[in-house]
Design a protein around this motif. Structure first.
Motif, mmCIF file in Angstrom:
data_model
loop_
_atom_site.group_PDB
_atom_site.id
_atom_site.type_symbol
_atom_site.label_atom_id
_atom_site.label_comp_id
_atom_site.label_asym_id
_atom_site.label_seq_id
_atom_site.Cartn_x
_atom_site.Cartn_y
_atom_site.Cartn_z
ATOM 1 N N LYS A 65 -9.466 0.979 8.809
ATOM 2 C CA LYS A 65 -8.500 1.904 9.607
ATOM 3 C C LYS A 65 -7.189 1.271 9.120
ATOM 4 O O LYS A 65 -6.111 2.011 8.822
ATOM 5 N N LEU A 66 -7.106 -0.231 9.168
ATOM 6 C CA LEU A 66 -5.824 -0.565 8.984
ATOM 7 C C LEU A 66 -5.483 -0.352 7.235
ATOM 8 O O LEU A 66 -4.260 -0.172 7.037
ATOM 9 N N ASN A 67 -6.384 -0.450 6.521
ATOM 10 C CA ASN A 67 -6.219 -0.126 5.165
ATOM 11 C C ASN A 67 -5.676 1.256 4.948
ATOM 12 O O ASN A 67 -4.667 1.252 4.204
ATOM 13 N N MET A 68 -6.284 2.094 5.622
ATOM 14 C CA MET A 68 -5.562 3.672 5.505
ATOM 15 C C MET A 68 -4.409 3.649 6.163
ATOM 16 O O MET A 68 -3.415 4.191 5.532
ATOM 17 N N SER A 69 -4.276 2.940 7.090
ATOM 18 C CA SER A 69 -2.827 3.055 7.843
ATOM 19 C C SER A 69 -1.622 2.396 6.537
ATOM 20 O O SER A 69 -0.436 3.165 6.418
ATOM 21 N N TYR A 70 -1.781 1.269 6.304
ATOM 22 C CA TYR A 70 -0.956 0.610 5.350
ATOM 23 C C TYR A 70 -1.050 1.456 3.909
ATOM 24 O O TYR A 70 0.032 1.818 3.449
ATOM 25 N N ALA A 71 -1.986 2.004 3.655
ATOM 26 C CA ALA A 71 -2.060 2.809 2.324
ATOM 27 C C ALA A 71 -1.185 4.117 2.400
ATOM 28 O O ALA A 71 -0.607 4.344 1.559
ATOM 29 N N ASN A 72 -1.486 4.647 3.604
ATOM 30 C CA ASN A 72 -0.530 6.157 3.737
ATOM 31 C C ASN A 72 0.915 5.616 3.740
ATOM 32 O O ASN A 72 1.637 6.358 3.454
ATOM 33 N N VAL A 150 1.246 11.715 -10.678
ATOM 34 C CA VAL A 150 1.341 11.236 -9.233
ATOM 35 C C VAL A 150 0.102 10.364 -9.239
ATOM 36 O O VAL A 150 0.434 9.170 -8.487
ATOM 37 N N VAL A 151 -1.027 10.504 -9.926
ATOM 38 C CA VAL A 151 -2.013 9.509 -9.910
ATOM 39 C C VAL A 151 -1.700 8.167 -10.242
ATOM 40 O O VAL A 151 -1.872 7.141 -9.765
ATOM 41 N N GLU A 152 -0.959 8.206 -11.560
ATOM 42 C CA GLU A 152 -0.374 6.912 -12.058
ATOM 43 C C GLU A 152 0.518 6.146 -11.206
ATOM 44 O O GLU A 152 0.449 4.790 -11.084
ATOM 45 N N LEU A 153 1.319 6.766 -10.541
ATOM 46 C CA LEU A 153 2.283 6.327 -9.657
ATOM 47 C C LEU A 153 1.716 5.670 -8.239
ATOM 48 O O LEU A 153 1.844 4.330 -7.925
ATOM 49 N N CYS A 154 0.387 6.439 -7.843
ATOM 50 C CA CYS A 154 -0.193 5.875 -6.883
ATOM 51 C C CYS A 154 -1.109 4.796 -7.161
ATOM 52 O O CYS A 154 -1.535 3.907 -6.256
ATOM 53 N N TYR A 155 -1.449 4.775 -8.300
ATOM 54 C CA TYR A 155 -2.606 3.711 -8.585
ATOM 55 C C TYR A 155 -1.678 2.246 -8.373
ATOM 56 O O TYR A 155 -2.258 1.241 -7.817
ATOM 57 N N GLU A 156 -0.332 2.395 -8.710
ATOM 58 C CA GLU A 156 0.323 1.114 -8.749
ATOM 59 C C GLU A 156 0.563 0.669 -7.158
ATOM 60 O O GLU A 156 0.412 -0.490 -6.672
ATOM 61 N N ARG A 157 0.913 1.825 -6.272
ATOM 62 C CA ARG A 157 0.977 1.833 -5.010
ATOM 63 C C ARG A 157 -0.141 1.226 -4.088
ATOM 64 O O ARG A 157 0.022 0.116 -3.506
ATOM 65 N N ILE A 158 -1.267 1.826 -4.320
ATOM 66 C CA ILE A 158 -2.424 1.293 -3.742
ATOM 67 C C ILE A 158 -2.865 0.094 -4.261
ATOM 68 O O ILE A 158 -3.503 -0.661 -3.498
ATOM 69 N N ASN A 161 -1.041 -2.282 -2.166
ATOM 70 C CA ASN A 161 -1.712 -2.391 -0.633
ATOM 71 C C ASN A 161 -3.175 -3.121 -0.869
ATOM 72 O O ASN A 161 -3.241 -3.992 0.045
ATOM 73 N N ALA A 162 -3.835 -3.075 -1.733
ATOM 74 C CA ALA A 162 -5.133 -3.668 -1.706
ATOM 75 C C ALA A 162 -4.858 -5.358 -1.961
ATOM 76 O O ALA A 162 -5.557 -6.058 -1.171
ATOM 77 N N ARG A 163 -4.036 -5.591 -2.665
ATOM 78 C CA ARG A 163 -3.609 -7.036 -2.951
ATOM 79 C C ARG A 163 -3.136 -7.713 -1.942
ATOM 80 O O ARG A 163 -3.305 -8.806 -1.399
ATOM 81 N N MET A 164 -2.411 -7.063 -1.048
ATOM 82 C CA MET A 164 -1.684 -7.202 0.240
ATOM 83 C C MET A 164 -2.732 -7.489 1.432
ATOM 84 O O MET A 164 -2.807 -8.760 1.848
ATOM 85 N N ILE A 165 -3.613 -6.640 1.457
ATOM 86 C CA ILE A 165 -4.633 -6.623 2.569
ATOM 87 C C ILE A 165 -5.564 -7.841 2.169
ATOM 88 O O ILE A 165 -6.099 -8.484 3.198
ATOM 89 N N ALA A 166 -6.091 -8.007 0.934
ATOM 90 C CA ALA A 166 -7.050 -8.978 0.630
ATOM 91 C C ALA A 166 -6.380 -10.379 0.124
ATOM 92 O O ALA A 166 -7.248 -10.912 -0.160
ATOM 93 N N ASN A 167 -5.135 -10.548 0.433
ATOM 94 C CA ASN A 167 -4.506 -11.556 -0.047
ATOM 95 C C ASN A 167 -5.010 -12.990 0.476
ATOM 96 O O ASN A 167 -4.844 -14.242 -0.320
ATOM 97 N N ASP A 168 -5.367 -12.944 1.734
ATOM 98 C CA ASP A 168 -5.974 -14.232 2.273
ATOM 99 C C ASP A 168 -7.145 -14.772 1.722
ATOM 100 O O ASP A 168 -7.767 -16.009 1.953
#
Length: 214
Positions: A65-72, A150-158, A161-168
Motif C-alpha cells: 500500500k505504501l509503495n502504491m501511494s508513493y508510486a502514484n 509515457v512508458v519510458e518516462l514512467c519507467y524512470e519515475r517508478i 520510487n523502487a530505489r527509495m522504498i528499498a533503500n535501507d
C-alpha cells in the motif's frame, strides 16, 4: 557439534524447503537468518496478528500500500493516474500486441475493472485497440507513440520510487526477499484464475491438501 556436520545439517534443512536453491542462495539465507537487525519504532500499524503467517502478510500488505501511494505520487504529471495503469502499459509494451483479456488477467484484474481501465487509457490516446485477425471475438491492443513515451518516462519515475522504498536493504537482503517470496507469487498467480468465484473453503481445502501431498 562438529562444524562440518552443522553446516551439512543447515544445508539439508535449506534444501528441503528450497529444492531449487543454489549455494549462493543458501549462504545469503544463512547469513541473513543469523544476523541481528535493530527494529526502530512499532513493527506494524494497528493490531499485530497473533499468527506469524498473518504478521508476514500484514507487513507485505502495508509495504504494498505504501509503495502504491508513493508510486502514484511519482506518476503525477506523467499522463498516468495510478501504478496499475503503468503495469498494464508495461505488459502491452513487452507483449507488443497482446489480447486485451490477456493483459487484464496478467495484471490480476477482474474483466470489468480491467476493461474500464484500458478504455480510459485508450480515450487518453495511450493505446489503440483492433480486432484479432485470428479470432473476431477477441481484441488486441498496442501502445500508441504517445503511450511509448509515457512508458519510458514512467519507467524512470517508478525506478526512482523502487530505489527509495528499498533503500535501507542491502543488495543481498533484496535478493533474499525475492528468493523467499517469488515462489508464493508464482504459485498463486497460476492458481488465481482457477479459484475465482469459488467458495473460500473449497479454495483452502484444495491448496492445503496439495501442500500436504507435495
Amino acid at each position: 557439534m562438529n562444524k562440518t556436520v552443522e553446516l551439512v545439517n543447515e544445508w539439508a534443512a535449506f534444501e528441503m524447503n528450497h529444492p531449487d536453491g543454489n549455494i549462493e542462495e543458501f549462504c545469503r539465507y544463512y547469513l541473513a537468518r543469523n544476523r541481528k537487525q535493530e527494529v526502530k519504532g512499532p513493527l506494524v500499524g494497528g493490531a499485530v496478528p497473533p499468527l506469524v503467517d498473518g504478521l508476514l502478510l500484514k507487513i507485505i500488505g502495508r509495504i504494498s500500500k505504501l509503495n502504491m501511494s508513493y508510486a502514484n505520487l511519482a506518476l503525477k504529471g506523467t499522463g498516468l493516474n495510478q501504478i496499475e495503469e503503468f503495469g498494464m502499459l508495461v505488459t502491452i509494451s513487452l507483449e507488443k500486441n497482446p489480447r486485451k483479456t490477456d493483459v487484464i488477467y496478467a495484471n490480476l484484474f477482474e474483466l470489468s475493472s480491467g476493461t474500464d481501465m484500458l478504455n480510459r487509457m485508450k480515450n487518453r490516446g495511450l493505446i489503440t485497440e483492433y480486432d484479432d485477425p485470428d479470432d473476431k471475438r477477441a481484441k488486441r491492443i498496442e501502445l500508441t507513440p504517445e503511450g511509448v513515451q509515457v512508458v519510458e518516462l514512467c519507467y524512470e519515475r517508478i525506478g526512482m520510487n523502487a530505489r527509495m522504498i528499498a533503500n535501507d536493504l542491502s543488495p543481498d537482503d533484496k535478493e533474499l526477499c525475492i528468493q523467499l517470496l517469488k515462489g508464493i507469487e508464482m504459485k498463486f498467480s497460476a492458481l488465481w484464475p482457477q479459484h475465482k468465484g469459488k467458495p473460500f473453503e473449497t479454495v483452502y481445502e484444495s491448496v492445503m491438501s496439495s501442500a500436504l501431498t507435495a
